[in-house]
Write a protein that holds these residues in place. Sequence first.
Motif, PDB file in Angstrom:
ATOM      1  N   TYR A   1      11.379   4.029  -6.773  1.00  0.00           N
ATOM      2  CA  TYR A   1      12.044   5.032  -7.613  1.00  0.00           C
ATOM      3  C   TYR A   1      11.050   6.048  -8.153  1.00  0.00           C
ATOM      4  CZ  TYR A   1      16.338   2.389  -7.356  1.00  0.00           C
ATOM      5  OH  TYR A   1      17.470   1.765  -6.888  1.00  0.00           O
ATOM      6  N   PHE A   2       9.871   5.569  -8.563  1.00  0.00           N
ATOM      7  CA  PHE A   2       8.878   6.499  -9.109  1.00  0.00           C
ATOM      8  C   PHE A   2       8.294   7.396  -8.023  1.00  0.00           C
ATOM      9  CE2 PHE A   2       8.350   3.013 -12.436  1.00  0.00           C
ATOM     10  CZ  PHE A   2       9.278   3.611 -13.288  1.00  0.00           C
ATOM     11  N   ARG A   3       8.158   6.888  -6.797  1.00  0.00           N
ATOM     12  CA  ARG A   3       7.721   7.756  -5.686  1.00  0.00           C
ATOM     13  C   ARG A   3       8.745   8.864  -5.446  1.00  0.00           C
ATOM     14  NH1 ARG A   3       6.139   3.013  -3.099  1.00  0.00           N
ATOM     15  NH2 ARG A   3       8.034   3.020  -1.857  1.00  0.00           N
TER      16      ARG A   3
ATOM     17  N   LEU B   1       4.360   5.529 -11.781  1.00  0.00           N
ATOM     18  CA  LEU B   1       4.063   5.116 -10.411  1.00  0.00           C
ATOM     19  C   LEU B   1       2.755   4.324 -10.389  1.00  0.00           C
ATOM     20  CD1 LEU B   1       4.715   5.145  -7.381  1.00  0.00           C
ATOM     21  CD2 LEU B   1       3.492   7.338  -7.253  1.00  0.00           C
ATOM     22  N   SER B   2       1.773   4.796 -11.119  1.00  0.00           N
ATOM     23  CA  SER B   2       0.492   4.104 -11.197  1.00  0.00           C
ATOM     24  C   SER B   2       0.652   2.699 -11.774  1.00  0.00           C
ATOM     25  CB  SER B   2      -0.482   4.914 -12.060  1.00  0.00           C
ATOM     26  OG  SER B   2      -1.696   4.229 -12.213  1.00  0.00           O
ATOM     27  N   ALA B   3       1.426   2.582 -12.845  1.00  0.00           N
ATOM     28  CA  ALA B   3       1.659   1.269 -13.456  1.00  0.00           C
ATOM     29  C   ALA B   3       2.336   0.320 -12.473  1.00  0.00           C
ATOM     30  CB  ALA B   3       2.507   1.429 -14.719  1.00  0.00           C
ATOM     31  N   SER B   4       3.316   0.811 -11.735  1.00  0.00           N
ATOM     32  CA  SER B   4       4.022  -0.062 -10.790  1.00  0.00           C
ATOM     33  C   SER B   4       3.101  -0.485  -9.648  1.00  0.00           C
ATOM     34  CB  SER B   4       5.303   0.605 -10.272  1.00  0.00           C
ATOM     35  OG  SER B   4       5.027   1.782  -9.566  1.00  0.00           O
TER      36      SER B   4
ATOM     37  N   LYS C   1      -3.893   2.721  -4.718  1.00  0.00           N
ATOM     38  CA  LYS C   1      -2.763   3.629  -4.943  1.00  0.00           C
ATOM     39  C   LYS C   1      -2.551   3.858  -6.437  1.00  0.00           C
ATOM     40  CE  LYS C   1      -0.068   2.710  -0.786  1.00  0.00           C
ATOM     41  NZ  LYS C   1       1.244   2.253  -0.271  1.00  0.00           N
ATOM     42  N   ALA C   2      -2.765   2.804  -7.238  1.00  0.00           N
ATOM     43  CA  ALA C   2      -2.596   2.932  -8.687  1.00  0.00           C
ATOM     44  C   ALA C   2      -3.587   3.943  -9.256  1.00  0.00           C
ATOM     45  CB  ALA C   2      -2.768   1.577  -9.364  1.00  0.00           C
ATOM     46  N   LEU C   3      -4.825   3.862  -8.822  1.00  0.00           N
ATOM     47  CA  LEU C   3      -5.841   4.795  -9.318  1.00  0.00           C
ATOM     48  C   LEU C   3      -5.558   6.226  -8.879  1.00  0.00           C
ATOM     49  CD1 LEU C   3      -8.955   2.542  -8.811  1.00  0.00           C
ATOM     50  CD2 LEU C   3      -8.120   3.418 -11.004  1.00  0.00           C
ATOM     51  N   LYS C   4      -5.105   6.389  -7.636  1.00  0.00           N
ATOM     52  CA  LYS C   4      -4.777   7.734  -7.143  1.00  0.00           C
ATOM     53  C   LYS C   4      -3.614   8.332  -7.942  1.00  0.00           C
ATOM     54  CE  LYS C   4      -4.683  11.317  -4.433  1.00  0.00           C
ATOM     55  NZ  LYS C   4      -5.411  12.465  -4.905  1.00  0.00           N
ATOM     56  N   ALA C   5      -2.584   7.529  -8.197  1.00  0.00           N
ATOM     57  CA  ALA C   5      -1.437   8.026  -8.969  1.00  0.00           C
ATOM     58  C   ALA C   5      -1.848   8.324 -10.411  1.00  0.00           C
ATOM     59  CB  ALA C   5      -0.299   7.011  -8.936  1.00  0.00           C
ATOM     60  N   LEU C   6      -2.703   7.482 -10.995  1.00  0.00           N
ATOM     61  CA  LEU C   6      -3.162   7.732 -12.361  1.00  0.00           C
ATOM     62  C   LEU C   6      -3.994   9.011 -12.416  1.00  0.00           C
ATOM     63  CD1 LEU C   6      -3.135   6.706 -15.260  1.00  0.00           C
ATOM     64  CD2 LEU C   6      -5.177   5.361 -14.725  1.00  0.00           C
TER      65      LEU C   6
ATOM     66  N   PRO D   1      -5.600  -4.944 -14.376  1.00  0.00           N
ATOM     67  CA  PRO D   1      -6.391  -5.150 -13.151  1.00  0.00           C
ATOM     68  C   PRO D   1      -7.361  -4.005 -12.838  1.00  0.00           C
ATOM     69  CG  PRO D   1      -4.066  -5.608 -12.739  1.00  0.00           C
ATOM     70  CD  PRO D   1      -4.159  -4.978 -14.093  1.00  0.00           C
ATOM     71  N   LEU D   2      -7.171  -2.855 -13.476  1.00  0.00           N
ATOM     72  CA  LEU D   2      -7.989  -1.680 -13.169  1.00  0.00           C
ATOM     73  C   LEU D   2      -9.116  -1.450 -14.174  1.00  0.00           C
ATOM     74  CD1 LEU D   2      -5.121   0.891 -12.454  1.00  0.00           C
ATOM     75  CD2 LEU D   2      -6.241  -0.639 -10.829  1.00  0.00           C
ATOM     76  N   ARG D   3      -9.076  -2.105 -15.289  1.00  0.00           N
ATOM     77  CA  ARG D   3      -9.960  -1.761 -16.414  1.00  0.00           C
ATOM     78  C   ARG D   3     -11.452  -1.796 -16.077  1.00  0.00           C
ATOM     79  NH1 ARG D   3      -6.118  -0.439 -19.792  1.00  0.00           N
ATOM     80  NH2 ARG D   3      -4.465  -1.911 -20.256  1.00  0.00           N
ATOM     81  N   ASN D   4     -11.878  -2.654 -15.174  1.00  0.00           N
ATOM     82  CA  ASN D   4     -13.299  -2.740 -14.829  1.00  0.00           C
ATOM     83  C   ASN D   4     -13.694  -1.821 -13.679  1.00  0.00           C
ATOM     84  OD1 ASN D   4     -13.857  -4.669 -16.821  1.00  0.00           O
ATOM     85  ND2 ASN D   4     -13.154  -6.314 -15.486  1.00  0.00           N
TER      86      ASN D   4
END
Length: 136
Positions: A60-62, A78-81, A90-95, A117-120
Amino acid sequence: LRPNSWWKQRRKQVQKLMNSKDAIVSESGHRMFDYTWRSCWTWGVSHLEDPLEPEQAARYFRAWCSFDPESPMAFYLLSASYSLAGQEGKALKALETSVENGFSRLDLIEKSEAFDPLRNDKKYQELIGRVKSTEK
């Protein structure tokens, strides 16, 4: 994150309506635009709240991102999903796209468990630094 052609065509059609000189046609175009993004948001968030369905939320977000490629919130969600689905790249690219589009709600990013999962990740930390620099 390229908009798929079907959504891109629909966006062009709705934008044409929105830009019409006829007030009724223009209003109809604005209502279609609002309905589309609100539907994507509603359905996406409902799936995002279910820990077993982040991929469904991403669909849906895409769609929302394709229909409204300048929306910072669409790319944030989208990044969160993607992050919840274990798709860190993909999360980093969307963020990143979200931040480029003007997303500046550092409080949402930092409080959301979706981004744990992305914080580090170096790229994540760089994005957070960019958002912090816009707050000043």
